[in-house]
Each structure stands twice: as C-alpha cells, then as structure tokens.
Design an enzyme around this catalytic site. Structure first.
Site, short mmCIF file in Angstrom:
data_model
loop_
_atom_site.label_atom_id
_atom_site.label_comp_id
_atom_site.label_asym_id
_atom_site.label_seq_id
_atom_site.Cartn_x
_atom_site.Cartn_y
_atom_site.Cartn_z
N THR A 42 4.93 -59.38 -8.16
CA THR A 42 3.49 -59.49 -8.40
C THR A 42 2.69 -59.37 -7.11
OG1 THR A 42 3.56 -61.91 -8.23
CG2 THR A 42 3.83 -60.95 -10.45
N ARG A 54 -5.13 -61.08 -4.45
CA ARG A 54 -4.70 -59.84 -5.11
C ARG A 54 -3.29 -59.95 -5.70
NH1 ARG A 54 -5.87 -56.98 -0.32
NH2 ARG A 54 -3.90 -55.91 -0.64
N ASN A 55 -2.67 -61.12 -5.58
CA ASN A 55 -1.35 -61.29 -6.19
C ASN A 55 -1.55 -61.37 -7.71
OD1 ASN A 55 1.15 -62.61 -7.23
ND2 ASN A 55 1.67 -62.57 -5.05
N GLY A 56 -0.71 -60.68 -8.45
CA GLY A 56 -0.87 -60.62 -9.89
C GLY A 56 -0.23 -61.76 -10.66
#
Length: 171
Positions: free
Chosen positions: A146, A39-41
């Site tokens: 992020t 889920r890190n952008g």
C-alpha cells in the site's frame, strides 16, 4: 545508518488475521502511527473493506481493525535503515519481532497477509528460517504494498486484491 524500531502489535485476543508490514516509514515513526504517510493506501483500503471513515482518529481506526478480527504488526522489530524505503534496510541489522509469543497469545490467527513483497521476504528469512514454530495450517498471502512507493498499481487495483483480507474473515 539510522537505527529504527517498530511499534507494538495491535490485536484483540480473538484476532483471526494478521497483516504484516516490514517496518514503519519515517512519517509513521514521526507520528507513532501505522501507515501515517498521507499517500499510503492502507487506511483508505481498510476503510472501504470494513466500512468506516478513513478520516476517523487513529485510535478508532485501530479499533475498527481489532473489532473485525484483524491484527496489525511488522516483521522487523529493529534494524538500520536510512530513509523510508524498504530496499535500504541493512539486511544484517534485522531483528524480527517475537512471533512465537504473538501466536501463543493469539491462537485464533490462521492467516497472514503481507503488505508487499519485502514483508514476505523478511518473514521467510528471519522468522521461518529462524526456526519459529508457526501455527499448523497457517495460510500466508502476499498482497500489493500500500506504500506510495508502489505507484505502478492504482489504489482500486490494490483494493481488489486486498479484498482477500475480508474474504478470509468470513466463516
């Protein structure tokens, strides 16, 4: 407390931009990959900016960064931190990475982008106040983290602010 250590930097000799995080989270440490949490952008944002598939194998994503003049590293070399949250880093345990050597080996770096406020704060506290000589004219900009923990800002909003990285690479 859990003792953790960051990864080596990722950089081509001609890097012009350095993106700094604080220190890898648990998922990244397990995978031995920067920004491995699903889920890190970070990777979706960089893929959009640099026009590559975010599902590429990790080594190819790193090559896309290096080929664009972007270096990737963390401020912290080693520290104590239970879990993944930056707020749990034990301040007195922080050892910064060797930025003097990094800048000596990468003289073209003129801009640092911090992936979130903690990276910026740690850099100022442990690198700048630590007396490390920084390159003349080095620009430093904090961008929104992020991390999935920074859920108050949508990915599209983060992407808009992260466009500054791409802008800084233009001649």
């Amino acid at each position: 407390m859990t003792h953790i250590q960051s990864f080596d930097y990722v950089a081509a000799p001609d890097a012009r931009v350095l993106v700094l995080g604080s220190i890898p989270g648990l998922k990244s440490l397990q995978e031995v990959q920067y920004y491995a949490h699903p889920r890190n952008g970070f990777w979706p944002i960089m893929a959009r900016l640099l026009d590559f598939d975010p599902a590429l194998p990790y080594p190819q994503r790193l090559e896309a960064l290096k080929g664009s003049g972007i270096a990737l590293w963390d401020v912290v070399h080693r520290c104590h931190r239970p879990g993944s949250l930056d707020q749990n880093i034990a301040g007195d345990s922080v050892e910064a990475n060797d930025f003097a050597s990094f800048f000596r080996l990468h003289p073209g770096v003129r801009t640092i982008f911090f992936n979130g406020g903690t990276a910026e704060t740690l850099f100022k506290r442990h690198v700048i106040r630590g007396g490390i000589a920084l390159p003349a004219g080095l620009e430093m900009t904090r961008l929104p983290s992020t991390s999935p923990a920074n859920a108050g800002i949508r990915l599209e909003q983060k992407l808009e602010q992260w466009r500054a990285v791409l802008d800084s690479l233009r001649p």
